[in-house]
Design an enzyme around this catalytic site. Structure first.
Site, mmCIF file in Angstrom:
data_model
loop_
_atom_site.group_PDB
_atom_site.id
_atom_site.type_symbol
_atom_site.label_atom_id
_atom_site.label_comp_id
_atom_site.label_asym_id
_atom_site.label_seq_id
_atom_site.Cartn_x
_atom_site.Cartn_y
_atom_site.Cartn_z
ATOM 1 N N CYS A 12 0.750 -1.442 0.129
ATOM 2 C CA CYS A 12 0.083 0.022 -0.118
ATOM 3 C C CYS A 12 0.913 1.383 -0.010
ATOM 4 O O CYS A 12 2.080 1.075 0.170
ATOM 5 C CB CYS A 12 -0.987 -0.132 1.150
ATOM 6 S SG CYS A 12 -0.019 0.243 2.879
ATOM 7 N N CYS A 96 3.017 5.588 8.666
ATOM 8 C CA CYS A 96 2.082 5.802 7.472
ATOM 9 C C CYS A 96 1.444 7.178 7.689
ATOM 10 O O CYS A 96 0.755 7.201 8.950
ATOM 11 C CB CYS A 96 1.370 4.507 7.617
ATOM 12 S SG CYS A 96 -0.127 4.741 6.428
ATOM 13 N N GLU A 126 0.799 -0.432 15.977
ATOM 14 C CA GLU A 126 -0.013 0.679 15.696
ATOM 15 C C GLU A 126 -0.903 1.236 16.921
ATOM 16 O O GLU A 126 -1.086 2.471 17.170
ATOM 17 C CB GLU A 126 -0.753 0.585 14.497
ATOM 18 C CG GLU A 126 -1.483 1.867 13.994
ATOM 19 C CD GLU A 126 -2.677 1.469 13.066
ATOM 20 O OE1 GLU A 126 -3.438 1.787 12.986
ATOM 21 O OE2 GLU A 126 -2.315 0.505 12.122
ATOM 22 N N THR A 164 -6.024 1.187 11.865
ATOM 23 C CA THR A 164 -6.214 1.319 10.473
ATOM 24 C C THR A 164 -6.580 0.274 9.602
ATOM 25 O O THR A 164 -7.117 0.465 8.575
ATOM 26 C CB THR A 164 -5.188 2.251 9.863
ATOM 27 O OG1 THR A 164 -3.815 1.588 9.933
ATOM 28 C CG2 THR A 164 -4.718 3.569 10.362
ATOM 29 N N CYS A 193 -8.132 2.788 6.809
ATOM 30 C CA CYS A 193 -7.800 3.358 5.593
ATOM 31 C C CYS A 193 -8.241 2.773 4.485
ATOM 32 O O CYS A 193 -8.859 1.595 4.224
ATOM 33 C CB CYS A 193 -6.276 3.330 5.213
ATOM 34 S SG CYS A 193 -5.615 1.752 4.883
#
Length: 281
Positions: A12, A96, A126, A164, A193
């Site tokens: 990604c 990110c 995260e 995300t 996302c």
């Protein structure tokens, strides 16, 4: 046997950007380079950086005063980033952009005296970073059922956010439940996302058309595990592997159509080699 490969599989934007930043630091050759934790969750990628003498630190305190340290795509807790700034030569933030946006969104909500309800995995890096922006004004849960056991207060305003890479459909169910409980006292942050949503939707569609699904990516990759989960949820036989060598011809005996997808941290070379293996069956 026909192989149908998802068009959205593989790196990604956030992963590509993080690797570009790390590669740029490696090419400078003017300082020692390290990452705080794995730059992404893919063992083959990490092995490549080991051969380039990139250290992988477990803790910020391990940083050398002469090192440049790259913060990984998943981000880090704010306290860890502060420690890192004091410990090393330079900090390069490869978080990110979608994760950074989620961090700042949570910080903004907490500054407005809201209480965070975070849908995510307890031990994911995260999530540890996201939770650090909420302090003690947060509840972390991994399912709607777990959330339902949490006592909501009539005197508190809440915000809802997610890791995300979480399951979008489950997040929507959580949102619907909370809207019924909290009404105007809920602010929803759209932190999942688009790349995650698109990959999951395509995996779901493929799983409904094929005899089996192959999901390629690191076992420690949350978004890859979720692809396997949403595929299995369609009643489709699903194989989650890191490399094609883990598959065997016997796994696909009698099958006519197989789907192939991969997590957002899986290199194209591994996806290609998996497709080549399946095409030979």
């Amino acid at each position: 046997m026909e192989v149908r490969r998802a068009t959205t599989s593989g790196f990604c934007f956030g992963v590509s950007l993080a690797l570009q930043k790390l590669d740029a630091e490696v090419e400078k050759h003017d300082a020692k380079i390290a990452t705080l934790g794995p730059i992404i969750h893919n063992p083959q990628v990490l092995e490549r950086y080991e051969t380039l003498n990139v250290r992988c630190l477990k803790r910020a305190e391990e940083a050398d005063v002469n090192e440049r340290v790259v913060i990984r795509a998943h981000g880090v807790p704010r306290e860890t980033e502060a420690t890192l700034n004091d410990a090393c030569k330079e900090v390069v933030d490869a978080t990110c952009p979608k994760v950074k946006r989620a961090q700042l969104g949570i910080r903004n909500m907490i500054s407005k005296d809201r209480f965070l309800l975070l849908y995510g995995e307890k031990d994911h890096p995260e999530v540890r970073g996201l939770m650090s922006y909420a302090g003690d004004r947060a509840f972390l849960f991994n399912s709607l059922e777990e959330l339902k056991n949490f006592p909501l207060s009539a005197d508190i305003e809440y915000c809802l956010a997610a890791q995300t890479t979480q399951d979008r459909e489950e997040f929507d169910r959580i949102d619907e439940y909370l809207q019924g409980q909290l009404f105007e006292r809920l602010q929803v942050l759209n932190t999942i996302c688009n790349a995650t949503r698109e990959r999951q939707q395509e995996a779901i569609a493929l799983a409904k058309e094929v005899d089996a699904m192959v999901v390629v990516g690191g076992y420690s990759s949350g978004n890859t595990r979720r692809l396997a989960d949403v595929s299995r949820a369609q009643g489709c036989l699903t194989f989650h592997v890191e490399q094609p060598e883990e598959l065997s011809a016997a796994d696909f005996k009698g099958m006519k159509v197989v789907g192939l997808t991969a997590g957002a941290s899986t290199p194209r070379s591994i996806i290609d080699s998996t497709e080549e293996f399946l095409n030979k069956l």
